[in-house]
Structures are given as structure tokens and as C-alpha cells.
Design an enzyme around this catalytic site. Structure first.
Site, short mmCIF file in Angstrom:
data_model
loop_
_atom_site.label_atom_id
_atom_site.label_comp_id
_atom_site.label_asym_id
_atom_site.label_seq_id
_atom_site.Cartn_x
_atom_site.Cartn_y
_atom_site.Cartn_z
N GLY A 180 -11.23 8.17 4.66
CA GLY A 180 -11.58 9.27 3.77
C GLY A 180 -10.46 10.28 3.63
N ASN A 181 -9.52 10.28 4.61
CA ASN A 181 -8.35 11.16 4.54
C ASN A 181 -7.26 10.62 3.62
OD1 ASN A 181 -8.99 12.26 7.74
ND2 ASN A 181 -8.26 13.71 6.22
N SER A 182 -7.33 9.33 3.30
CA SER A 182 -6.27 8.72 2.49
C SER A 182 -6.10 9.47 1.17
CB SER A 182 -6.60 7.26 2.20
OG SER A 182 -6.50 6.48 3.37
N HIS A 186 -4.58 2.68 -3.14
CA HIS A 186 -5.70 1.92 -2.57
C HIS A 186 -7.02 2.70 -2.63
CE1 HIS A 186 -4.78 4.09 1.31
NE2 HIS A 186 -6.09 4.05 1.40
N ASP A 221 2.07 2.59 -2.82
CA ASP A 221 0.67 2.97 -2.61
C ASP A 221 0.40 4.39 -3.10
OD1 ASP A 221 -1.98 2.68 -1.97
OD2 ASP A 221 -1.72 3.07 0.17
N LEU A 243 17.55 -7.32 -9.43
CA LEU A 243 18.54 -8.38 -9.67
C LEU A 243 17.92 -9.77 -9.65
CD1 LEU A 243 21.74 -7.27 -7.69
CD2 LEU A 243 21.39 -7.36 -10.16
N GLY A 244 16.85 -9.96 -8.88
CA GLY A 244 16.18 -11.25 -8.89
C GLY A 244 16.69 -12.23 -7.86
#
Length: 411
Positions: free
Chosen positions: A253-255, A151, A181, A310-311
Site C-alpha cells: 500500500g506504500n508503493s 505496478h 516501474d 543499439l540492439g
């Protein structure tokens, strides 16, 4: 005859006496003030007992201090974590992104005649604006590989990385994984400082951790906390969740920055916070380093992770549903959706089937099934035990590659 006046000798003799436990009634001043007479045998015994008693107390104190377990003193931790910061900080970078956004602007007529003809507003020419955002990243390879959150760089047209030594260089995206992520960037530099990576599986609740990143774009900062929980999931942040929870302050900002142990070794990638006002409230989440390493290795090799699929979609059995289906137990997963053309469809699995085991592992929740299936590589064999109309069946099939963009519920 004493060296001291009779009055002084008398005073000392009446105030200072040997311990009653000694059994000696002789006066200590006879030794202490060095009277002319030789000490008696009893005087010498009292003196020796006093020495031995002092030695005994000293030995006892040393023994008690030595008996304190080493791990207890280690658990209290050092008074400073500067050494840990020295290990990790050079490998944590600032990630700056720029995204071109096209916005439609409207113009207001000032001429009354034109307003009567065309209304108050008219569509003007589209204008391009540049949006900038900040995040963090961690250098995991001396040749320029950087691990961060998806992100942080999602949709960015330009990515700049600022190193700990102040250099700013462009970065390109190697690959991303929206379902965890995570993203991997590459800068064209060599000889970069690499953060050592610890085994996040050994983390315990209560362990000290440090969060290092670039909060609010003010520059690299370090915050201290402990591990509040491990294995956090069902938070709705991503498809595959196994978060470390910490109270180390994590702010915008730490992400993408580093969560380290008390030695400065990477144990997680800071990802999200639980907040009512946008700032840290003591509940932050980080992706464990073990998960990040696996995802990163596949991104570097394939451009994206390769997971089994597998769906089908399923729902955990509850007492009411189990009673409706005639099941005596709530263990299992009832199939609700079958995606046409997927491995589950081709193997004959039907809506309403109850999956009780996958590869000999009892299934109780959709997430458990998702984790087992996705941990397999495309082409791997898989065995499912199902119940249909009260009868048990065994199905053998092979998983295929999980499509990159999928509903979170799809196994």
C-alpha cells in the site's frame, strides 16, 4: 569584636578557609561575617581572585559550548519531524484501482445419470469479478499530475485517487514506464498542493528519511528511518535500477508514495521491499527523485520515455572467457546476441566482438553499457571501440529509439 558569639565565630573560622593555591592564610569568615574591623589588603586580594576565577570558569564554559560545530547539532536532528510531515503529507494521495477479471466457473452435476454421461464437472458460464488494489502517489504538479509506480496501476480498468483533504476523484493514465516501474496519472483538478523535490544525488548514507503512504489501506501513515545505501542495482526489480535503500517501514500500500528528507522534500518514490513474509523487515527500496523527474518529463512529453538503443546483448568478460578469447584483460563486454535490423547489426558488429569503450568510457559490465546507450536520445551519434580477432576497431553509428517492450538484457 564580632557580631557573633565567640564560640560561633571560632567554629566558622576553623571550618572555612581560603584556597591554599591563593597563598593567603586569612580566614574567610572575617569577610563573610562582617567583623567590625576593615578588611585587610590580603582579604581584598583573596576576594578578587575568587571573583576572577569564577569569571574565568564561566568564560571557559561558554567558549567550549560555542566551539561545538553547528553541523554536529544539526546531524542529531530535531526531536519532532512534524514540520516535515506538514510539508509533504498534503501532496501524498491514496490510489485505488479496480480491474475486471473474467474467471471460468465449473458446476458439479447432482444427477447421477448426468455425471455418468458428462463426468463430475461441466464448464459453466464465465463470470466477471472485480479485483481491487491499493497504492499511493505523489502530486508533482498543481494542475493534477501524480507520480506513482507502474505496478500500482498496471492493467487497471478504473483508477480513483483520494486526496489528503478527503476528496476522491477519478484519474487517467498519462503514460507508464515499466522499465523503471514509474507511471504518471492525471486528475482534473487545479490548485493542488505540490511536494517540493530535492536533489537525490546529494543523499548520504545515514541521512534521516520519512516514508509516507497508505499501508494496508488503513490511511495515510508516516514511518521514520535512515538511508542504508544508495545506487542499489541488480535486484531484478526493473531494467533500470538505481535504488535508495532505507529501513523506514514500507508495507503493501506504500508503493508509489513519498520518501522524503528531514525537511519534507521528495527524494524518492517508494517501490519495493525485501521480505520473507510480505511485511516490512527493514529493507525497502525507493526510486531516486532525480531519475523519477527525468522519466516523468518524457512521459508527459511523449507518453513514454525515449531512450537510445543499439540492439545487442553482451556478457562481462571473466578470466576463463578472456583466456579463451586470447584477451590479456577482463575489461570489456563480449557480444553474444545481435538483433537483426538493429543499429548494431547495420554497423557491422558481430557476435564474439569485445566492446572495450563506448563514447570514450571504459566498459566492464552489461549494465554500464546499457546505462550509457539508453541515456542517449534517438538519433544521437555513438562511438564504440571493439576488439575482433586480436585487432582493435572503431565503429561510428547512431542509436535508435529503444522499443518499449524489450528483454532486460538488450542494449
Amino acid at each position: 569584636m564580632s557580631f557573633f558569639p565567640r564560640s560561633l565565630d571560632s567554629t566558622l573560622s576553623t571550618e572555612i578557609r581560603c584556597s591554599d593555591s591563593c597563598g593567603c592564610r586569612e580566614l574567610l569568615p572575617k569577610i563573610l561575617v562582617f567583623q567590625f574591623r576593615w578588611p585587610t589588603v590580603m582579604d581584598m586580594i583573596c576576594a578578587m581572585r575568587s571573583v576572577y576565577f569564577s569569571l574565568f570558569l564561566t568564560a571557559l564554559l561558554i567558549g567550549l559550548l560555542a566551539a561545538v560545530p553547528a553541523h554536529e547539532s544539526e546531524a542529531r536532528g530535531p526531536f519532532s519531524y512534524a514540520d516535515a510531515v506538514d510539508v509533504a503529507a498534503p501532496s501524498v494521495v491514496n490510489v485505488n484501482t479496480s480491474t475486471v477479471v473474467v474467471r471460468q466457473h465449473y458446476q458439479r452435476f447432482t444427477d447421477p445419470f448426468l455425471r455418468d454421461m458428462f463426468g463430475d464437472m461441466v464448464i459453466g458460464k464465465p463470470q466477471k469479478d472485480i479485483e481491487q488494489s491499493l497504492g499511493s502517489g505523489v502530486i508533482v504538479d498543481s494542475h493534477g499530475l501524480i507520480l506513482t509506480n507502474n505496478h500500482v496501476i498496471k492493467g487497471a480498468d478504473k483508477i480513483q485517487v483520494t486526496l489528503h483533504d478527503g476528496r476522491t476523484v477519478p484519474a487517467k493514465v498519462v503514460g507508464t514506464d515499466p522499465e523503471t516501474d514509474l507511471a504518471v496519472l492525471k486528475v482534473e483538478l487545479t490548485g493542488l498542493p505540490v511536494i517540493p523535490i530535492a536533489d537525490s544525488g546529494k543523499l548520504r548514507v545515514g541521512d534521516v528519511v520519512l516514508a509516507i503512504g497508505n499501508p494496508y489501506g488503513i490511511g495515510q501513515s508516516v514511518t521514520l528511518g535512515i538511508v542504508g545505501a544508495t545506487g542499489r542495482n541488480q535486484l531484478g526489480l526493473s531494467t533500470f535500477e538505481n535504488f535508495i535503500q532505507t529501513d523506514a517501514a514500507i508495507n503493501p500500500g506504500n508503493s508509489g508514495g513519498a520518501l522524503t528528507n528531514a525537511d519534507g522534500f521528495l527524494i524518492g518514490i517508494n517501490t519495493a521491499i525485501f521480505s520473507r513474509n510480505g511485511g516490512s523487515q527493514g529493507v525497502g527500496f525507493a526510486i531516486p527523485s532525480n531519475m523519477a523527474k527525468k522519466v516523468m518529463a518524457q512521459i508527459v512529453k511523449y507518453g513514454h520515455p525515449r531512450r537510445g538503443w543499439l540492439g545487442f546483448e553482451g556478457e562481462a568478460l571473466n578470466p576463463a572467457l578472456a583466456k579463451t578469447l586470447g584477451m590479456k584483460s577482463t575489461d570489456g563486454l563480449v557480444v553474444t546476441v545481435i538483433l537483426r535490423g538493429g543499429p548494431a547489426h547495420k554497423s557491422g558488429i558481430l557476435p564474439g566482438d569485445i566492446i572495450t569503450d563506448i563514447n570514450d568510457q571504459a566498459i566492464r559490465t552489461p549494465r554500464q553499457a546499457l546505462n550509457i546507450i539508453s541515456s542517449l536520445q534517438p538519433g544521437n551519434s555513438i562511438t564504440l571501440r571493439i576488439t575482433r580477432n586480436g585487432k582493435q576497431r572503431t565503429i561510428h553509428t547512431k542509436v535508435t529509439a529503444r522499443p518499449i517492450e524489450l528483454s532486460k538484457a538488450t542494449q
